[in-house]
Design an enzyme around this catalytic site. Structure first.
Site: not given
Length: 282
Positions: A178, A234
């Site tokens: 990611r 995040c």
């Protein structure tokens, strides 16, 4: 460790009037599961905290998938479960500390100093034969008075400035794929905030939801100066929280959480993103 307590510590304080235990179990792919498993069994005296209803504010155009709750919401949520300034709070989950650390960070941000994360997850608690119950405790409410401490929080304006002048280290806590923009299973764009470095949050944990030692955590962040400002993010301000806690354990205290994280960053169409492996740049 300063922000962690052991199973043995909690056993000794299980019935203390001024110890409040918060069950933060939550599965992002199945939002109803946490409350359901809490009803089946939990640590005696624990009350349930739902990530999306209790530990996040309402989702809007900006703010990410798990926005920062207002002070009014925090006063209601934490006061309802009997937390005031005299109470010691212990949060646990079954997600390697991610949800419990979000609760820990939120209480620290709102000015509550006596909050800890249980070292070792709920499955470990049961595996050791420690007591569990299906009794939902009746808890008297207490006045929780939020005192937001901005030193714990990075706003989107702070992150824009960090991207612009590179005076702050941005730490991306997500999986490498990611971070590199190779895949994005949740958010509508793939990539990272420009200039961010990668520190996967689970690298601070060991099997069973136990946290690595302060020395081991310090080794993860050894290339950062303890005095320099750090902003951790995040996808939505949840799994970054274990990295914030780990940094504090390692002696870093100029650490802020970008609560909205990548899901907030990409809600602004003009925000740039990076992809690829930055170490391969010539």
């Amino acid at each position: 460790m300063a922000s962690l307590v052991s199973h043995e510590w909690l056993l000794r304080h299980l019935h203390d009037e001024n110890t409040r235990i918060l069950d933060c179990r939550f599965w992002l792919g199945d939002p109803a599961k946490g409350a359901a498993v809490y009803q089946e069994d939990h640590i005696p005296g624990a009350v349930y905290m739902d990530l999306e209803r209790d530990l996040s504010g309402p989702v809007g155009e900006h703010g990410g998938r798990h926005p920062l709750p207002s002070a009014e919401q925090a006063a209601d949520v934490f006061g309802r479960v009997g937390i005031d300034e005299t109470v010691t709070v212990v949060a646990y989950d079954d997600q390697d500390g991610a949800m419990a650390a979000r609760c820990w960070w939120l209480l620290r941000y709102f000015g509550h100093a006596h909050v800890y994360v249980l070292d070792g997850n709920y499955r470990e608690w049961k595996k050791k034969g420690h007591p569990v119950t299906n009794v939902v405790p009746a808890v008297a409410s207490r006045p929780f008075r939020p005192r937001p401490d901005r030193s714990w929080l990075a706003t989107v304006e702070d992150v824009r400035a960090a991207v612009r002048d590179r005076s702050v280290v941005l730490i991306d806590s997500r999986e490498w794929k990611r971070y590199a923009g190779l895949e994005e299973p949740i958010d509508r764009r793939a990539g990272r905030i420009p200039g961010a470095v990668h520190r996967f949050w689970k690298d601070g944990m060991t099997e069973g939801g136990y946290w690595k030692s302060a020395v081991e955590q310090a080794a993860r962040f050894a290339d950062f100066d303890r005095g320099q400002p750090l902003i951790v993010y995040c996808g939505s301000g949840v799994t970054a929280c274990p990295n914030v806690l780990a940094l504090h354990e390692a002696g870093y205290h100029n650490v802020r959480l970008y609560v909205g994280s990548f899901s907030d960053w990409i809600s602004y169409p003009d925000h740039p993103i990076e992809t690829g492996d930055p170490s391969s740049d010539a």
